[in-house]
Design an enzyme around this catalytic site. Structure first.
Site, PDB file in Angstrom:
ATOM      1  N   VAL A  11      -9.574 -77.440 -58.280  1.00  0.00           N
ATOM      2  CA  VAL A  11     -10.045 -78.450 -57.326  1.00  0.00           C
ATOM      3  C   VAL A  11      -9.688 -78.069 -55.893  1.00  0.00           C
ATOM      4  CG1 VAL A  11      -9.720 -80.847 -56.599  1.00  0.00           C
ATOM      5  CG2 VAL A  11      -9.921 -80.303 -59.021  1.00  0.00           C
ATOM      6  N   LYS A  35      -0.622 -65.210 -56.196  1.00  0.00           N
ATOM      7  CA  LYS A  35      -1.915 -65.875 -56.050  1.00  0.00           C
ATOM      8  C   LYS A  35      -2.363 -65.847 -54.585  1.00  0.00           C
ATOM      9  CE  LYS A  35      -4.181 -69.832 -57.993  1.00  0.00           C
ATOM     10  NZ  LYS A  35      -4.021 -71.215 -58.432  1.00  0.00           N
ATOM     11  N   THR A 122      -6.114 -86.068 -59.801  1.00  0.00           N
ATOM     12  CA  THR A 122      -6.358 -87.316 -60.542  1.00  0.00           C
ATOM     13  C   THR A 122      -5.029 -87.947 -60.900  1.00  0.00           C
ATOM     14  OG1 THR A 122      -8.369 -86.385 -61.436  1.00  0.00           O
ATOM     15  CG2 THR A 122      -7.456 -88.274 -62.606  1.00  0.00           C
ATOM     16  N   PHE A 152     -15.160 -85.178 -58.323  1.00  0.00           N
ATOM     17  CA  PHE A 152     -16.060 -85.308 -59.480  1.00  0.00           C
ATOM     18  C   PHE A 152     -16.773 -83.985 -59.746  1.00  0.00           C
ATOM     19  CE2 PHE A 152     -15.637 -89.492 -57.516  1.00  0.00           C
ATOM     20  CZ  PHE A 152     -15.244 -90.266 -58.600  1.00  0.00           C
ATOM     21  N   GLU A 155     -17.092 -78.040 -63.591  1.00  0.00           N
ATOM     22  CA  GLU A 155     -16.887 -76.602 -63.577  1.00  0.00           C
ATOM     23  C   GLU A 155     -18.225 -75.910 -63.810  1.00  0.00           C
ATOM     24  OE1 GLU A 155     -13.618 -75.173 -65.848  1.00  0.00           O
ATOM     25  OE2 GLU A 155     -12.347 -76.830 -65.231  1.00  0.00           O
ATOM     26  N   LYS A 207     -12.141 -93.039 -60.655  1.00  0.00           N
ATOM     27  CA  LYS A 207     -12.094 -91.721 -61.265  1.00  0.00           C
ATOM     28  C   LYS A 207     -11.881 -91.797 -62.783  1.00  0.00           C
ATOM     29  CE  LYS A 207     -11.488 -87.430 -62.075  1.00  0.00           C
ATOM     30  NZ  LYS A 207     -11.727 -86.137 -61.547  1.00  0.00           N
ATOM     31  N   ALA A 255     -25.846 -83.916 -78.054  1.00  0.00           N
ATOM     32  CA  ALA A 255     -24.877 -83.859 -79.157  1.00  0.00           C
ATOM     33  C   ALA A 255     -24.329 -82.439 -79.254  1.00  0.00           C
ATOM     34  CB  ALA A 255     -25.563 -84.257 -80.454  1.00  0.00           C
ATOM     35  N   CYS A 263     -10.698 -82.133 -67.766  1.00  0.00           N
ATOM     36  CA  CYS A 263     -10.703 -83.522 -67.286  1.00  0.00           C
ATOM     37  C   CYS A 263     -10.812 -84.559 -68.388  1.00  0.00           C
ATOM     38  CB  CYS A 263     -11.858 -83.721 -66.311  1.00  0.00           C
ATOM     39  SG  CYS A 263     -11.556 -82.927 -64.737  1.00  0.00           S
TER      40      CYS A 263
HETATM   41  C1  UDX Z   1     -16.114 -83.338 -65.878  1.00  0.00           C
HETATM   42  C2  UDX Z   1     -16.926 -84.358 -65.051  1.00  0.00           C
HETATM   43  O1  UDX Z   1     -18.331 -84.151 -65.264  1.00  0.00           O
HETATM   44  C3  UDX Z   1     -16.573 -84.261 -63.590  1.00  0.00           C
HETATM   45  O2  UDX Z   1     -17.266 -85.246 -62.857  1.00  0.00           O
HETATM   46  C4  UDX Z   1     -15.072 -84.478 -63.509  1.00  0.00           C
HETATM   47  O3  UDX Z   1     -14.609 -84.557 -62.218  1.00  0.00           O
HETATM   48  C5  UDX Z   1     -14.338 -83.407 -64.288  1.00  0.00           C
HETATM   49  O4  UDX Z   1     -14.747 -83.503 -65.646  1.00  0.00           O
HETATM   50  P1  UDX Z   1     -16.287 -80.754 -66.514  1.00  0.00           P
HETATM   51  O5  UDX Z   1     -15.084 -81.001 -67.368  1.00  0.00           O
HETATM   52  O6  UDX Z   1     -16.299 -79.564 -65.632  1.00  0.00           O
HETATM   53  O7  UDX Z   1     -16.550 -82.027 -65.547  1.00  0.00           O
HETATM   54  O8  UDX Z   1     -17.545 -80.611 -67.474  1.00  0.00           O
HETATM   55  P2  UDX Z   1     -18.775 -81.476 -67.990  1.00  0.00           P
HETATM   56  O9  UDX Z   1     -20.018 -80.767 -67.648  1.00  0.00           O
HETATM   57  O10 UDX Z   1     -18.671 -82.875 -67.589  1.00  0.00           O
HETATM   58  O11 UDX Z   1     -18.581 -81.343 -69.585  1.00  0.00           O
HETATM   59  C6  UDX Z   1     -17.413 -81.804 -70.240  1.00  0.00           C
HETATM   60  C7  UDX Z   1     -17.489 -81.575 -71.722  1.00  0.00           C
HETATM   61  O12 UDX Z   1     -18.456 -82.422 -72.321  1.00  0.00           O
HETATM   62  C8  UDX Z   1     -17.879 -80.166 -72.138  1.00  0.00           C
HETATM   63  O13 UDX Z   1     -17.090 -79.783 -73.245  1.00  0.00           O
HETATM   64  C9  UDX Z   1     -19.330 -80.273 -72.510  1.00  0.00           C
HETATM   65  O14 UDX Z   1     -19.747 -79.311 -73.428  1.00  0.00           O
HETATM   66  C10 UDX Z   1     -19.360 -81.662 -73.096  1.00  0.00           C
HETATM   67  N1  UDX Z   1     -20.686 -82.310 -73.044  1.00  0.00           N
HETATM   68  C11 UDX Z   1     -21.214 -82.691 -71.838  1.00  0.00           C
HETATM   69  C12 UDX Z   1     -21.395 -82.562 -74.217  1.00  0.00           C
HETATM   70  O15 UDX Z   1     -20.931 -82.224 -75.317  1.00  0.00           O
HETATM   71  N2  UDX Z   1     -22.584 -83.208 -74.135  1.00  0.00           N
HETATM   72  C13 UDX Z   1     -23.127 -83.612 -72.949  1.00  0.00           C
HETATM   73  O16 UDX Z   1     -24.200 -84.208 -72.975  1.00  0.00           O
HETATM   74  C14 UDX Z   1     -22.413 -83.331 -71.773  1.00  0.00           C
END
Ligand code: UDX
Length: 434
Positions: A11, A35, A122, A152, A155, A207, A255, A263
């Site tokens: 972040v 780093k 967070t 928000f 990644e 959040k 799914a 997160c």
């Molecule tokens: C998430 C939030 O989207 C972001 O707003 C927050 O600040 C940090 O957490 P991130 O963890 O990077 O972001 O990934 P995200 O794309 O949200 O996916 C999270 C997980 O859910 C992944 O394992 C992904 O594969 C899974 N996922 C997501 C599903 O299985 N189905 C979906 O429809 C969407």
């Protein structure tokens, strides 16, 4: 404006680089000398599309630098961001605030003129007030406000999320802090991205509530998927039909093998803990945590079924182990539950992942890392698609199947259709929820 960014994790680094691209002077601070040295050489320690170029551009423009010296960074800064880690504390599910509070005390000592100290990490509701107390304790004369500004970022799409956010949430108490935060986010404001101002507690709550809600949405569709398998429905059509309802929306209804990442797992646990501490149990969130674990384990059964109930000595090619595509992050990835179970049952597991090996090697003992899906498929009994990297979305299925001892596929992200896979000569295919 000069901005200090404390912490160059995911972040902190993305935010620091993006703020410098807005035109601010950003100094990023980290305690890890290696780093900081690597960042100064232009090396980005994480895999995030576009980050390296944007960092190089802003370093060259003289707007972005890296230091070990927190007081140098804080001196003269109008806004000081705390973006250090808040891992799940061992044992109790609470967010560990050690790093946040240590940073607050150090910032207190370093503050000279007025600054807004902004928490991006967070943190549980109430933490911003504790940050203010820690600063005051370290420096009773300090002139400052605190602000809560949760991130928000997804990644793999973090820069775009930062530059084109659905909204920016800013929790503040006084107009003076609002003015500073408005200046920090001016470029977004000018482009009419909404900035939501709230009190500190509401910003902290937004959040957790947002992330938990998304985790609910994913888990809900995963549970419906399991039922679809039993009743003969197809989750892809069900998601589509549901998602067209504007009140539901089509996002986060894919799914799969369960959510992972840095997160959702951490924030749902922390929210559950906050609920318990306040005698308002978050029953939906608590159930989601439990169901998501079950969903990951359900995938092991699917794989076992495809191997006729016997995993011992089966050669299994696992495609994708990061928690989602376009990241090298393995945190709480479903692969960490599924792959060790396969290895433990005596399967010979080969793994292909475009970015996952560096992190994954230590986390997934007993597997073989292979370059391409086709090499991994050579003589294999089963291919498992676990993370939907682009590399795995348009494979030559005939070529893949021809290399296998028995051409079977567990497609845990529903990348392909059964007819397509069977038409390419596979003898068995299983997706999720269809
Ligand atoms: C998430 C939030 O989207 C972001 O707003 C927050 O600040 C940090 O957490 P991130 O963890 O990077 O972001 O990934 P995200 O794309 O949200 O996916 C999270 C997980 O859910 C992944 O394992 C992904 O594969 C899974 N996922 C997501 C599903 O299985 N189905 C979906 O429809 C969407």
């Amino acid at each position: 404006m000069k901005i200090a960014m404390i912490g160059t994790g995911y972040v902190g680094l993305v935010s620091g680089v993006c703020f410098s691209d807005f035109g601010h002077d950003v100094v990023c601070v980290d305690k890890d000398p290696d780093k900081v040295e690597r960042l100064r050489r232009g090396e980005v320690p994480i895999f995030e599309p576009g980050l390296e170029d944007l960092m190089a551009k802003n370093v060259a423009a003289g707007r972005l630098s890296f230091t070990l010296d927190l007081s140098e960074a804080v001196a003269g800064a109008g806004a000081v961001f705390i973006a250090v880690g808040t891992p799940t504390r061992r044992g109790d599910g609470h967010a560990d605030l050690t790093y946040v509070m240590a940073a607050a005390a150090e910032i207190g000592q370093a503050l000279q003129g007025y600054a807004v100290v902004v928490t991006k990490s967070t943190v549980p509701v109430g933490t911003n007030r504790k940050v203010a107390e820690a600063i005051r304790a370290a420096n009773p004369d300090a002139e400052f406000d605190v602000a809560s500004n949760p991130e928000f970022l997804r990644e793999g799409a973090a820069i775009d999320d930062f530059m084109r956010p659905d909204r920016v949430v800013v929790g503040i108490e006084r107009p003076r802090a609002r003015k500073v935060m408005a200046e920090v986010y001016r470029p977004l404001f000018l482009r009419e991205f909404p900035v939501v101002y709230t009190d500190l507690e509401s910003a902290e709550m937004i959040k957790y509530a947002a992330n938990a809600f998304l985790a609910v949405k994913i888990t809900f569709i995963n549970e419906i998927a399991a039922l679809c398998e039993r009743v003969g429905a197809d989750i892809k059509d069900v998601s589509k039909g549901m998602g067209m309802d504007g009140r539901i929306g089509n996002k986060f209804l894919h799914a799969g093998p369960g959510y992972g990442g840095s997160c959702f797992p951490k924030d749902t646990r922390a929210l559950a803990r906050i609920g318990q501490d306040n005698a308002v149990p978050m029953q939906i969130t608590e159930t989601v945590i439990k169901v998501n674990d079950e969903i990951k384990r359900r995938m092991i059964g699917k794989i076992e079924d495809l191997c006729d109930g016997v995993l011992r000595d089966k050669v299994i090619a696992v495609l994708g182990v990061t928690f989602k595509p376009n990241t090298d992050d393995m945190r709480e990835a479903p692969s960490l539950t599924i792959v060790p179970a396969l290895v433990g049952a005596g399967a010979k597991v080969r793994v292909v992942d475009p970015e996952g090996q560096r992190e994954g090697e230590a986390l997934l003992p007993g597997v073989k890392w292979i370059e391409t899906p086709y090499q991994a498929a050579q003589g294999a009994d089963l291919v498992v698609i676990l993370t939907e990297w682009n590399e795995f979305r348009a494979m030559d299925l005939e070529r893949l199947g021809r290399k296998m001892a028995t051409a079977r596929m567990a497609d845990l992200r529903n990348v392909y259709d059964r007819d397509e896979v069977m038409g390419a000569g596979f003898e068995a295919y299983v997706g999720v929820g269809r």
